[in-house]
Design a protein around this motif. Structure first.
Motif, mmCIF file in Angstrom:
data_model
loop_
_atom_site.group_PDB
_atom_site.id
_atom_site.type_symbol
_atom_site.label_atom_id
_atom_site.label_comp_id
_atom_site.label_asym_id
_atom_site.label_seq_id
_atom_site.Cartn_x
_atom_site.Cartn_y
_atom_site.Cartn_z
ATOM 1 N N ILE A 1 -39.599 -15.731 11.228
ATOM 2 C CA ILE A 1 -37.844 -16.178 10.302
ATOM 3 C C ILE A 1 -37.236 -14.965 10.389
ATOM 4 O O ILE A 1 -37.485 -14.366 9.793
ATOM 5 C CB ILE A 1 -38.478 -16.297 8.686
ATOM 6 C CG1 ILE A 1 -40.020 -17.121 8.713
ATOM 7 C CG2 ILE A 1 -37.709 -16.589 8.229
ATOM 8 C CD1 ILE A 1 -40.610 -17.058 6.809
ATOM 9 N N TYR A 2 -36.113 -16.172 10.891
ATOM 10 C CA TYR A 2 -34.861 -15.642 11.082
ATOM 11 C C TYR A 2 -33.856 -15.772 9.569
ATOM 12 O O TYR A 2 -34.186 -16.317 8.950
ATOM 13 C CB TYR A 2 -34.131 -15.786 12.361
ATOM 14 C CG TYR A 2 -34.915 -16.215 13.452
ATOM 15 C CD1 TYR A 2 -34.558 -14.566 14.471
ATOM 16 C CD2 TYR A 2 -35.499 -16.701 13.909
ATOM 17 C CE1 TYR A 2 -35.798 -14.231 15.222
ATOM 18 C CE2 TYR A 2 -36.642 -16.682 14.967
ATOM 19 C CZ TYR A 2 -36.536 -15.415 15.464
ATOM 20 O OH TYR A 2 -37.220 -14.999 16.443
ATOM 21 N N GLY A 3 -32.629 -14.509 9.633
ATOM 22 C CA GLY A 3 -32.207 -15.371 8.659
ATOM 23 C C GLY A 3 -30.228 -15.865 8.378
ATOM 24 O O GLY A 3 -30.078 -16.312 7.763
ATOM 25 N N SER A 4 -30.338 -16.083 10.122
ATOM 26 C CA SER A 4 -29.467 -17.243 10.637
ATOM 27 C C SER A 4 -30.038 -17.545 11.794
ATOM 28 O O SER A 4 -30.982 -17.572 12.117
ATOM 29 C CB SER A 4 -28.201 -16.007 10.189
ATOM 30 O OG SER A 4 -28.312 -15.446 12.091
ATOM 31 N N ALA B 1 -43.693 -16.831 10.012
ATOM 32 C CA ALA B 1 -43.929 -17.647 9.078
ATOM 33 C C ALA B 1 -45.592 -18.670 8.827
ATOM 34 O O ALA B 1 -45.511 -18.811 7.628
ATOM 35 C CB ALA B 1 -43.098 -19.164 9.794
ATOM 36 N N GLY B 2 -46.179 -17.831 9.346
ATOM 37 C CA GLY B 2 -47.554 -18.366 9.282
ATOM 38 C C GLY B 2 -48.756 -17.433 7.643
ATOM 39 O O GLY B 2 -48.868 -17.998 7.168
ATOM 40 N N GLU B 3 -47.781 -16.152 7.892
ATOM 41 C CA GLU B 3 -48.021 -15.633 7.286
ATOM 42 C C GLU B 3 -47.271 -15.935 5.411
ATOM 43 O O GLU B 3 -48.603 -15.694 4.658
ATOM 44 C CB GLU B 3 -47.483 -13.491 6.673
ATOM 45 C CG GLU B 3 -48.323 -12.806 5.725
ATOM 46 C CD GLU B 3 -46.562 -12.674 4.951
ATOM 47 O OE1 GLU B 3 -46.922 -12.490 3.587
ATOM 48 O OE2 GLU B 3 -45.845 -12.687 5.616
ATOM 49 N N VAL C 1 -35.549 -20.767 10.526
ATOM 50 C CA VAL C 1 -34.940 -20.424 9.902
ATOM 51 C C VAL C 1 -34.475 -20.133 8.284
ATOM 52 O O VAL C 1 -34.675 -21.716 8.148
ATOM 53 C CB VAL C 1 -32.764 -21.012 9.908
ATOM 54 C CG1 VAL C 1 -32.230 -20.525 9.952
ATOM 55 C CG2 VAL C 1 -32.971 -20.318 11.934
ATOM 56 N N ASP C 2 -34.398 -19.572 7.888
ATOM 57 C CA ASP C 2 -34.952 -19.083 6.315
ATOM 58 C C ASP C 2 -34.789 -18.201 5.941
ATOM 59 O O ASP C 2 -35.382 -16.715 5.840
ATOM 60 C CB ASP C 2 -35.766 -20.148 5.626
ATOM 61 C CG ASP C 2 -35.681 -20.032 3.731
ATOM 62 O OD1 ASP C 2 -34.928 -19.831 3.640
ATOM 63 O OD2 ASP C 2 -36.505 -20.714 3.745
ATOM 64 N N SER C 3 -33.190 -17.683 5.652
ATOM 65 C CA SER C 3 -32.387 -16.320 5.326
ATOM 66 C C SER C 3 -33.004 -15.549 3.736
ATOM 67 O O SER C 3 -32.907 -15.129 3.874
ATOM 68 C CB SER C 3 -30.381 -16.341 4.483
ATOM 69 O OG SER C 3 -30.705 -17.619 3.675
ATOM 70 N N TYR D 1 -38.401 -22.744 2.520
ATOM 71 C CA TYR D 1 -39.790 -22.831 4.111
ATOM 72 C C TYR D 1 -40.847 -22.324 3.042
ATOM 73 O O TYR D 1 -41.635 -23.128 2.936
ATOM 74 C CB TYR D 1 -39.123 -22.364 4.593
ATOM 75 C CG TYR D 1 -40.682 -21.466 5.529
ATOM 76 C CD1 TYR D 1 -41.210 -23.033 6.412
ATOM 77 C CD2 TYR D 1 -41.634 -20.729 5.226
ATOM 78 C CE1 TYR D 1 -42.169 -22.236 7.072
ATOM 79 C CE2 TYR D 1 -42.846 -20.208 5.792
ATOM 80 C CZ TYR D 1 -43.357 -21.307 6.634
ATOM 81 O OH TYR D 1 -44.549 -21.018 7.315
ATOM 82 N N ASN D 2 -40.290 -21.701 1.406
ATOM 83 C CA ASN D 2 -41.588 -21.421 1.009
ATOM 84 C C ASN D 2 -41.458 -22.314 -0.542
ATOM 85 O O ASN D 2 -41.839 -21.795 -2.092
ATOM 86 C CB ASN D 2 -41.540 -20.858 0.054
ATOM 87 C CG ASN D 2 -42.501 -19.233 -0.002
ATOM 88 O OD1 ASN D 2 -44.199 -20.080 0.195
ATOM 89 N ND2 ASN D 2 -43.210 -18.798 -1.132
ATOM 90 N N THR D 3 -41.182 -23.987 -0.473
ATOM 91 C CA THR D 3 -41.631 -24.854 -1.489
ATOM 92 C C THR D 3 -42.233 -26.030 -0.414
ATOM 93 O O THR D 3 -42.334 -26.284 0.465
ATOM 94 C CB THR D 3 -39.734 -24.536 -1.397
ATOM 95 O OG1 THR D 3 -39.318 -26.391 -0.927
ATOM 96 C CG2 THR D 3 -38.779 -24.241 -1.715
ATOM 97 N N SER D 4 -42.758 -27.020 -1.630
ATOM 98 C CA SER D 4 -43.218 -28.137 -0.797
ATOM 99 C C SER D 4 -42.389 -28.825 -0.175
ATOM 100 O O SER D 4 -42.420 -29.567 0.819
ATOM 101 C CB SER D 4 -43.566 -28.989 -2.057
ATOM 102 O OG SER D 4 -42.594 -29.381 -3.179
#
Length: 363
Positions: free
Chosen positions: A58-61, A45-47, A36-38, A12-15
């Motif tokens: 953002i959920y861990g699973s 997600a916006g922050e 979903v991104d552990s 999620y935090n990549t291009s």
């Protein structure tokens, strides 16, 4: 809108997470209720994306996400990987989602519906496998020249790299034109725009090359014919000089934009996904756009990734001073000046046309 979860595990935090980014920022087709991104569990997600809280956790699973959102109907693959493959860790999550009755939406080049295991599960659990690129694979419209009929202002956002925010800036411009009282239509050129729910959209890189020009022309022409807008805003895919994702030429040639806005990420030194290739200087892109379109970019917009707010503004002012081109940082400041400049330039052209017409009548 039906509720949807976005799967962006580890990316999620990549291009690569640009599909997720687009949907978190803007979606008219699906109501995004979580990502979903552990690696980022517990954050908004916006922050994470741009510092703006959007109430999308953002959920861990997947299990945690579906427990919190039992009425969700869709799982969206929120990544665009190099070559369009499905990351191996995603396979089991997709299968779990199908078994829970979720429809799967994917913009990857890899078609879920073409794999027997996924197709068999989808049939058993009565869910849809929506491969967005597959929708446009058989689109075969030849270029005709009807683009010359379009008298709306056509604005295109191109970039110095892929996954650089071209679509996001284009949407912001589209919304700004509407605020200025001009009827604007946004045309999406990729899978994320289709997922976001824009009425006029194609997936350029899923179309046979011989028909890309015609598809671009046709979607712009249809939007103009059906909506009678004052302005049409669209965006390129890839980058003019990207070795693996070259794009923008076809939009300049077939879409015939009146104005081009160039998106640039000053902190990037190498092309997205290809660190062995340095991004050429900004000046080269300015020269190339002028060579191809007959005019310099009307404005430059700065992607501020890996830059402080202060540094982003400083670089923007330096670029503006060096090249004499209006430069803005869309995530930190208004882009209304770009809209004003385009409308002023258009007014000047119209005035010149009127004066030329009067002179010809006198003669």
């Amino acid at each position: 809108m039906e509720k949807a979860l976005i799967l962006a595990e580890g990316r999620y935090n990549t291009s690569d997470g640009k599909t997720a980014h687009g949907l978190v920022r803007y979606s008219q087709r699906y109501q995004i209720v979580g990502v979903v991104d552990s690696t980022l569990a517990g954050r908004d997600a916006g922050e994470v994306l741009d510092g703006v809280y959007r109430g999308i956790p953002i959920y861990g699973s997947f299990e945690e996400a579906i427990t919190e959102n039992p009425d969700v109907k869709y799982l969206i693959i929120g990544v665009a990987t190099p070559g369009g493959y499905l990351p191996s860790v995603y396979r089991e999550i997709v299968k779990k989602a199908i078994k829970r009755g979720l429809n799967i939406v994917s913009g990857l080049h890899y078609f879920l519906s073409s794999e027997s295991e996924f197709a068999r599960l989808a049939k058993r659990y009565k869910v849809q496998l929506i491969d967005v690129r597959k929708i446009f694979r058989e689109l075969k419209i030849p270029f005709s020249g009807k683009i010359e009929e379009v008298n709306a202002i056509k604005v295109a956002v191109l970039g110095t790299d892929g996954a650089i925010g071209k679509r996001t800036t284009a949407i912001m411009l589209h919304e700004a034109f509407n605020r200025f009282g001009k009827k604007s239509i946004f045309i999406a050129m990729g899978q994320t725009g289709w997922m976001q729910g824009f009425k006029y959209a194609i997936v350029m890189d899923s179309i046979v090359n011989d028909f890309v020009a015609g598809a671009i022309e046709d979607v712009i022409w249809r939007a103009w014919k059906e909506e009678n807008p004052d302005v049409i805003v669209t965006h390129g895919e890839g980058s003019l000089l990207h070795p693996a994702y070259p794009g923008g030429f076809e939009l300049i040639a077939s879409g015939r934009p009146d104005y081009i806005v160039l998106q640039h990420a000053p902190a990037r030194k190498y092309f997205d996904d290809f660190p062995q290739y340095e991004i050429p200087p900004l000046e080269k892109y300015i020269q190339l756009i002028e060579l191809l379109s007959g005019k310099k970019p009307i404005a430059i917009t700065i992607n501020s990734e890996n830059l402080s707010k202060e540094d982003a503004f400083k670089i923007a002012r330096e670029i503006e001073s060096t090249y004499g081109i209006l430069t803005k940082v869309p995530l930190y400041e208004s882009i209304d000046e770009i809209v004003k400049l385009i409308l002023e330039e258009r007014m000047k052209i119209k005035q010149m046309e009127v004066e030329a017409s009067v002179e010809s009548q006198v003669l």
